[in-house]
Design a protein around this motif. Structure first.
Motif, PDB file in Angstrom:
ATOM      1  N   ARG A 112      65.500 -45.475  33.917  1.00  0.00           N
ATOM      2  CA  ARG A 112      65.991 -46.681  33.238  1.00  0.00           C
ATOM      3  C   ARG A 112      67.194 -46.291  32.398  1.00  0.00           C
ATOM      4  O   ARG A 112      67.134 -45.308  31.640  1.00  0.00           O
ATOM      5  CB  ARG A 112      64.929 -47.273  32.290  1.00  0.00           C
ATOM      6  CG  ARG A 112      63.714 -47.788  33.009  1.00  0.00           C
ATOM      7  CD  ARG A 112      62.735 -48.443  32.038  1.00  0.00           C
ATOM      8  NE  ARG A 112      61.431 -48.585  32.672  1.00  0.00           N
ATOM      9  CZ  ARG A 112      60.329 -48.969  32.040  1.00  0.00           C
ATOM     10  NH1 ARG A 112      60.377 -49.263  30.747  1.00  0.00           N
ATOM     11  NH2 ARG A 112      59.185 -49.069  32.682  1.00  0.00           N
ATOM     12  N   GLU A 114      68.520 -46.709  29.512  1.00  0.00           N
ATOM     13  CA  GLU A 114      68.342 -47.148  28.131  1.00  0.00           C
ATOM     14  C   GLU A 114      69.162 -46.251  27.227  1.00  0.00           C
ATOM     15  O   GLU A 114      69.631 -45.201  27.651  1.00  0.00           O
ATOM     16  CB  GLU A 114      66.867 -47.023  27.735  1.00  0.00           C
ATOM     17  CG  GLU A 114      65.960 -47.897  28.580  1.00  0.00           C
ATOM     18  CD  GLU A 114      64.579 -48.021  27.968  1.00  0.00           C
ATOM     19  OE1 GLU A 114      64.448 -48.789  27.012  1.00  0.00           O
ATOM     20  OE2 GLU A 114      63.648 -47.350  28.442  1.00  0.00           O
ATOM     21  N   LEU A 121      63.988 -41.849  27.308  1.00  0.00           N
ATOM     22  CA  LEU A 121      64.856 -41.089  28.212  1.00  0.00           C
ATOM     23  C   LEU A 121      65.337 -41.979  29.350  1.00  0.00           C
ATOM     24  O   LEU A 121      64.848 -43.091  29.522  1.00  0.00           O
ATOM     25  CB  LEU A 121      64.049 -39.921  28.798  1.00  0.00           C
ATOM     26  CG  LEU A 121      63.616 -38.869  27.795  1.00  0.00           C
ATOM     27  CD1 LEU A 121      62.428 -38.085  28.322  1.00  0.00           C
ATOM     28  CD2 LEU A 121      64.776 -37.933  27.508  1.00  0.00           C
ATOM     29  N   ARG A 257      54.044 -57.715  26.539  1.00  0.00           N
ATOM     30  CA  ARG A 257      54.573 -56.828  27.569  1.00  0.00           C
ATOM     31  C   ARG A 257      55.934 -57.316  28.050  1.00  0.00           C
ATOM     32  O   ARG A 257      56.203 -58.503  28.056  1.00  0.00           O
ATOM     33  CB  ARG A 257      53.616 -56.691  28.763  1.00  0.00           C
ATOM     34  CG  ARG A 257      52.191 -56.405  28.374  1.00  0.00           C
ATOM     35  CD  ARG A 257      51.949 -54.956  28.013  1.00  0.00           C
ATOM     36  NE  ARG A 257      52.282 -54.070  29.120  1.00  0.00           N
ATOM     37  CZ  ARG A 257      53.246 -53.153  29.058  1.00  0.00           C
ATOM     38  NH1 ARG A 257      53.923 -52.978  27.957  1.00  0.00           N
ATOM     39  NH2 ARG A 257      53.492 -52.383  30.074  1.00  0.00           N
ATOM     40  N   LEU A 280      52.281 -45.468  23.809  1.00  0.00           N
ATOM     41  CA  LEU A 280      51.881 -44.410  24.748  1.00  0.00           C
ATOM     42  C   LEU A 280      51.734 -45.000  26.149  1.00  0.00           C
ATOM     43  O   LEU A 280      52.095 -44.381  27.141  1.00  0.00           O
ATOM     44  CB  LEU A 280      50.525 -43.831  24.339  1.00  0.00           C
ATOM     45  CG  LEU A 280      50.464 -42.840  23.191  1.00  0.00           C
ATOM     46  CD1 LEU A 280      49.013 -42.618  22.784  1.00  0.00           C
ATOM     47  CD2 LEU A 280      51.100 -41.518  23.591  1.00  0.00           C
TER      48      LEU A 280
HETATM   49  P1  AMP Z   1      56.548 -49.875  30.297  1.00  0.00           P
HETATM   50  O1  AMP Z   1      56.554 -49.895  31.791  1.00  0.00           O
HETATM   51  O2  AMP Z   1      57.886 -50.187  29.706  1.00  0.00           O
HETATM   52  O3  AMP Z   1      55.422 -50.630  29.690  1.00  0.00           O
HETATM   53  O4  AMP Z   1      56.300 -48.357  29.910  1.00  0.00           O
HETATM   54  C1  AMP Z   1      55.041 -47.761  29.971  1.00  0.00           C
HETATM   55  C2  AMP Z   1      55.097 -46.475  29.177  1.00  0.00           C
HETATM   56  O5  AMP Z   1      56.086 -45.610  29.723  1.00  0.00           O
HETATM   57  C3  AMP Z   1      55.521 -46.659  27.730  1.00  0.00           C
HETATM   58  O6  AMP Z   1      54.416 -46.978  26.940  1.00  0.00           O
HETATM   59  C4  AMP Z   1      56.087 -45.303  27.402  1.00  0.00           C
HETATM   60  O7  AMP Z   1      55.063 -44.391  27.079  1.00  0.00           O
HETATM   61  C5  AMP Z   1      56.737 -44.886  28.692  1.00  0.00           C
HETATM   62  N1  AMP Z   1      58.181 -45.199  28.707  1.00  0.00           N
HETATM   63  C6  AMP Z   1      58.764 -46.369  29.003  1.00  0.00           C
HETATM   64  N2  AMP Z   1      60.110 -46.278  28.945  1.00  0.00           N
HETATM   65  C7  AMP Z   1      60.380 -45.012  28.608  1.00  0.00           C
HETATM   66  C8  AMP Z   1      61.583 -44.266  28.399  1.00  0.00           C
HETATM   67  N3  AMP Z   1      62.783 -44.820  28.549  1.00  0.00           N
HETATM   68  N4  AMP Z   1      61.485 -42.957  28.049  1.00  0.00           N
HETATM   69  C9  AMP Z   1      60.275 -42.364  27.912  1.00  0.00           C
HETATM   70  N5  AMP Z   1      59.105 -43.012  28.102  1.00  0.00           N
HETATM   71  C10 AMP Z   1      59.151 -44.317  28.442  1.00  0.00           C
END
Ligand code: AMP
Length: 422
Positions: A112, A114, A121, A257, A280
């Motif tokens: 991603r 970001e 990351l 979410r 997490l």
């Molecule tokens: P999400 O799909 O956005 O709900 O992400 C699920 C989990 O992935 C989050 O709770 C983080 O622990 C991890 N995560 C999401 N985006 C990132 C990122 N850019 N860098 C590191 N960990 C991430």
């Protein structure tokens, strides 16, 4: 010209990789204990899969995806998350035909674009678990229990599980309107980001990190108080099963979410040891996604969790075992005959699963002993032409300094014995 890794990506160097192996093996063993089976899918997929499932108005699809055209002009995207890819594979390979409830897990890199910061990351890694084929709340409860069990297995403290229901296509539209009516009144005071979300994704304003937004929306209507009878029953049953499983959770009406496909259950696991990026793991139910992506009706639930964030928390809580990969034996050679023998003996040991190293740089015996110390080998075996002729090699215990002798013909048996000893 010096090349560097891309911003927001990380190298895992040998001093750290044993930690990754420990974490990955532990996750796999808990997943297997829950009878989830591993799925691996390609790192890229057709862009439309993500746009269709995650939602055009989300941050991920709107501004974070690594999307490119390949040479034939097809638009491809590096996976920003795994669920859509898993569901694509589930449909493509008719996994639902072999059994009603398909439980799948994965460990994989995600991408991603970001703004990089601690815990955020551009290439990061997730583990996750999807249970496809049932709408029963007990499946949600087992999925939450699985995530919690993984953290418990690592000995993790200071984490909490927050559960909510985001309703379904029957009850959400009316609630969305109610929320918009509320937000309309405070619109001018909202942060720019929340203003942008108002039209497309008003629910996300509730999980804004902006303090002012949070206090402005303190009395906003919450989805969990406006559920239809079916969603309400589902949520009640989920809470009841979690309680009977002795899983400690909080109900948090603000959890929505970031992805469009969630229905009913939405949950997050957060740690107070993580700072501003405190999530997490996140998960929830997605009852219409399989159909949306062209499959038969198959309600599902799953979670995704960040491995780097797990490891940051483990580091803070000193949860890593302090063993690092080090060879049990170093075979040092006193001369050329010893060298030829040492490399053969090393291959023999390794064939029996005994880790060992040997000098490949034609160093002096003294330099080899130094190297064995640097590698923290537990034992050094020393041999030269004389020792080999007499069938007696030296075995030095590097922590006690004690030196014994072993017959070459008995060496493998002796090495196995030492290898197995603590
Ligand atoms: P999400 O799909 O956005 O709900 O992400 C699920 C989990 O992935 C989050 O709770 C983080 O622990 C991890 N995560 C999401 N985006 C990132 C990122 N850019 N860098 C590191 N960990 C991430």
């Amino acid at each position: 010209m010096k090349f560097k890794s891309i911003k927001g990506t990380k190298d895992v160097l040998p001093d750290e990789s044993h930690r990754w192996q420990f974490v990955e093996q532990t996750i796999r063993s808990v997943m297997h204990a829950f009878n989830y089976r591993e799925i691996r899918t390609p790192v890229f997929e057709e862009t439309a899969i993500f746009a269709r499932s995650i939602g055009e108005s989300t941050d991920i699809v709107g501004k974070e995806m690594y999307t490119f055209q390949d040479r034939s002009g097809t638009s491809l995207t590096l996976k920003p998350e795994m669920t859509a890819s898993v569901i694509r594979a589930y449909i493509q390979h008719n996994l639902g035909e072999q059994q009603q409830l398909v439980k799948l897990y994965y460990l994989a890199p995600m991408f991603r674009q970001e703004r990089p910061q601690a815990g955020r990351l551009r290439q990061f890694h997730q583990f996750g678990a999807e249970a496809i084929g049932s709408q029963l709340p007990v499946v949600d409860a087992e999925n939450i229990a699985l995530a919690a069990e993984i953290y418990r297995t690592f000995g993790m403290k200071n984490f909490s599980i927050r559960v909510n229901s985001v309703g379904c296509e029957i009850c959400r539209p009316a609630y969305k309107q109610k929320l918009k009516n509320f937000l309309q009144k405070i619109f001018d005071k909202l942060s720019e980001e929340s203003k942008r979300r108002f039209e497309q994704n008003p629910l996300r304003i509730l999980d804004s990190k902006d303090e002012n937004d949070r206090s402005l929306t303190a009395s906003a209507p919450l989805m969990k108080d406006h559920l239809c009878a079916e969603c309400e029953m589902h949520f009640e049953e989920l809470k009841s099963v979690l309680t009977s499983l002795k899983i400690i959770f909080e109900v948090d009406g603000r959890i929505v979410r970031g992805l469009d496909y969630y229905t009913k259950t939405a949950y997050e696991i957060v740690s107070t040891d993580l700072g501003s990026q405190d999530a997490l793991a996140g998960g929830g139910r997605y009852d219409v996604l399989v159909k949306e992506l062209g499959g038969k009706n198959a309600p599902a639930v799953g979670f995704a969790a960040g491995i780097e964030r797990l490891m940051m928390t483990m580091e803070k809580q000193h949860l890593f075992p302090d063993s690092s990969a080090r060879p049990v034996f170093f075979i040092a050679a006193a001369d050329d005959a010893g060298r030829r023998w040492a490399i053969q003996q090393a291959i023999e040991f390794r064939r029996h699963g005994i880790s060992c190293d040997v000098d490949l740089l034609c160093r002096s015996l003294k330099a080899q002993m130094r190297e064995a110390g640097r590698q923290a080998a537990r034992y050094v075996i020393i041999a030269g032409e004389d020792e080999l002729k007499q069938d007696q090699v030296k075995v030095k215990n590097m922590s006690s300094g004690e030196q014994t002798e072993a017959r070459v013909s008995q060496l493998l048996a002796e090495a196995k014995r030492l290898h197995a000893s603590p």
